[in-house]
Scaffold this active site. Structure first.
Site, PDB file in Angstrom:
ATOM      1  N   ASN A 394     -68.233  45.726  22.424  1.00  0.00           N
ATOM      2  CA  ASN A 394     -68.643  45.951  23.807  1.00  0.00           C
ATOM      3  C   ASN A 394     -69.326  47.304  23.994  1.00  0.00           C
ATOM      4  O   ASN A 394     -70.547  47.384  24.146  1.00  0.00           O
ATOM      5  CB  ASN A 394     -67.434  45.827  24.736  1.00  0.00           C
ATOM      6  CG  ASN A 394     -67.826  45.542  26.166  1.00  0.00           C
ATOM      7  OD1 ASN A 394     -68.884  45.922  26.637  1.00  0.00           O
ATOM      8  ND2 ASN A 394     -66.948  44.867  26.892  1.00  0.00           N
ATOM      9  N   ASP A 395     -68.556  48.373  23.984  1.00  0.00           N
ATOM     10  CA  ASP A 395     -69.107  49.699  24.264  1.00  0.00           C
ATOM     11  C   ASP A 395     -70.213  50.101  23.289  1.00  0.00           C
ATOM     12  O   ASP A 395     -71.160  50.792  23.663  1.00  0.00           O
ATOM     13  CB  ASP A 395     -68.000  50.750  24.235  1.00  0.00           C
ATOM     14  CG  ASP A 395     -66.950  50.492  25.303  1.00  0.00           C
ATOM     15  OD1 ASP A 395     -67.324  50.086  26.413  1.00  0.00           O
ATOM     16  OD2 ASP A 395     -65.745  50.688  25.015  1.00  0.00           O
ATOM     17  N   VAL A 396     -70.106  49.661  22.031  1.00  0.00           N
ATOM     18  CA  VAL A 396     -71.074  50.095  21.012  1.00  0.00           C
ATOM     19  C   VAL A 396     -72.405  49.369  21.123  1.00  0.00           C
ATOM     20  O   VAL A 396     -73.355  49.682  20.394  1.00  0.00           O
ATOM     21  CB  VAL A 396     -70.488  49.906  19.593  1.00  0.00           C
ATOM     22  CG1 VAL A 396     -69.243  50.752  19.421  1.00  0.00           C
ATOM     23  CG2 VAL A 396     -70.197  48.446  19.307  1.00  0.00           C
TER      24      VAL A 396
END
Length: 466
Positions: A394-396
């Site tokens: 997600n964040d990456v």
């Protein structure tokens, strides 16, 4: 056992520890590195016991507790799932720190047992060593506890901040230095206990403001702290193996933290002081989340897109680890290869919850090492790929890191999956990632959301491909 023989065997164990670190630097040699580390530790522990020379009744208790602790550790390590490995590492770091504190307390209360002098008249060098070891150990313990609570979900992964946080941390660090100086001049037991209490406090304050997206760097940093704590106590105990091992762990952890900070565009000094990545998490992308449509599909849609692709890039993340989908993913990739589709894996430096988390999972599924690429090696390939298959990362993959200065991950290099012709994003829901922010990639025109358990979705895609 003679002192000369002990020194030689400690040196041998030190060399084996160095070879272990060398082996662990690459997936191809990691098993060999682990073996070197095990042999080195067996030698170090055996030599330490044989060097004591006084097999009194108390020695039986040492062996008994060693057996109990070793059995518990082996049982936990055997039963722990890969998804919980970061929590396990954080827990072990806390125990190393606590052990350093206990040894320092024992040496301060009864210095004669360690040949350090008498209470109130401890050797100056030894007093400095045990003070540093106790302080770093206490910071490691309390910091690791907070990291464990965040990773386990008991505490929120969002940054916990307050006004003047960096100033408070800096003042507490200065206070630790002042307490150490006065402790060495007065040898007051009250100052010693205050030093430990302040160190426990700053350990909490350093870790609570760190957001979830930066947690892999925290694990690496705490690993370094635990090594320095062990080295400090090694000087107190005059144990060569402990000094060597602690220095190796401390220096390698610090180097890894620096490399990861550089890769994430973070300040290394902010990591040391705590609070990096702690910014206002209210961004324009979050505020407009409810008003933005998404396109969703199923396994047949995903299979159709991949069947007609010439190249597919897999982006694994923590969601893959939670679902234990690495083996199913390997089967899906094998099916794609049979259709002459080029497949590669893109690994972000902080994908998962600790450094190398995704590499370990893929290695467990026997994914060929030459198909796995780091961010800087593969990021330019997304623009030429037909399909990016994001499984729980997600964040990456969040483009907000490049566009929203208010985002806690702003400035962090991310995988450029949005540049791929088609993005298949496997996720249970539109919930934010560990950093607590919405992902703009969900709403891109070329993104197809596959809402399902990662393992189940991958298995269904494999059937559709067949």
């Amino acid at each position: 056992m003679s002192a000369n023989l002990s020194a030689i065997l400690y040196l041998v164990s030190g060399v084996l520890f160095i070879l272990a670190l060398r082996g662990l630097s690459s997936p191809e040699t990691s098993r060999q590195g682990n073996l070197f580390g095990i042999i080195g530790m067996v030698i170090a522990v055996t030599v330490t016991f044989l060097s004591v020379g006084n097999f009194s009744s108390g020695f039986i208790y040492v062996l008994m507790f060693l057996a109990i602790g070793g059995s518990i550790g082996a049982f936990i390590a055997y039963r722990i799932p890969m998804t919980a490995m970061p929590e396990l590492v954080a827990g072990f770091h806390s125990l190393v720190g606590l052990a350093a504190v206990f040894v320092a307390i024992s040496a301060f209360i009864n210095p004669a047992a360690f040949n350090l002098g008498t209470p109130g008249n401890i050797k100056l060098a030894s007093l400095i060593e045990m003070a540093i070891g106790a302080a770093v150990g206490a910071i490691t313990f309390s910091g690791s506890i907070i990291a464990f609570l965040k990773l386990q979900g008991i505490m929120s992964g969002a940054p916990i901040t307050f006004k003047g946080q960096h100033l408070v941390n800096a003042l507490l660090l200065i206070l630790i230095v002042i307490l150490t100086i006065y402790l060495c001049s007065t040898q007051s037991s009250n100052l010693f206990w205050i030093l430990i209490a302040v160190s426990f406090l700053i350990g909490f304050l350093i870790i609570i403001p760190i957001g979830g997206a930066d947690m892999p760097v925290v694990i690496s940093m705490l690993n370094s702290y635990s090594g320095w704590a062990a080295a400090g106590i090694g000087f107190t105990l005059e144990n060569t193996a402990l000094i060597i091992t602690g220095a190796l762990v401390g220096s390698s952890g610090a180097i890894l933290s620096y490399i990861m900070c550089k890769g994430m565009n973070r300040s290394f000094f902010n990591v040391i002081l705590g609070g990096f990545g702690a910014t206002d998490q209210t961004s324009s992308s979050q505020q407009s989340k409810e008003q933005r449509p998404v396109k969703s599909g199923n396994a047949d849609d995903a299979a159709f897109l991949m069947k007609n692709a010439s190249s597919v890039i897999i982006v694994p993340g923590y969601g893959m680890a939670v679902a234990q989908a690495q083996h199913a993913l390997r089967e899906m990739v094998d099916t794609l290869k049979k259709n002459d589709i080029k497949v590669s894996y893109a690994i972000h430096p902080v994908a998962g919850r600790m450094p190398g988390h995704m590499n370990v999972l893929l290695a467990e599924a026997n994914v060929p090492y030459d198909e796995v690429f780091e961010l800087e090696e593969i990021n330019s390939d997304f623009a030429n790929a037909d399909v990016a298959f994001v499984i729980g990362a997600n964040d990456v993959t969040n483009p907000v890191a490049k566009t929203d200065p208010q985002s806690p991950i702003y400035g962090m290099p991310v995988l450029d999956v949005e540049k791929t012709k088609s993005v298949l994003f496997v996720k249970r829901s539109l919930s934010p990632g560990y950093a607590g922010i919405d992902n703009d990639l969900f709403y891109k025109e070329n993104t197809l959301m596959l809402f399902a358990d990662a393992k189940k979705m991958v298995e269904e895609i494999t059937k559709a491909l067949d």
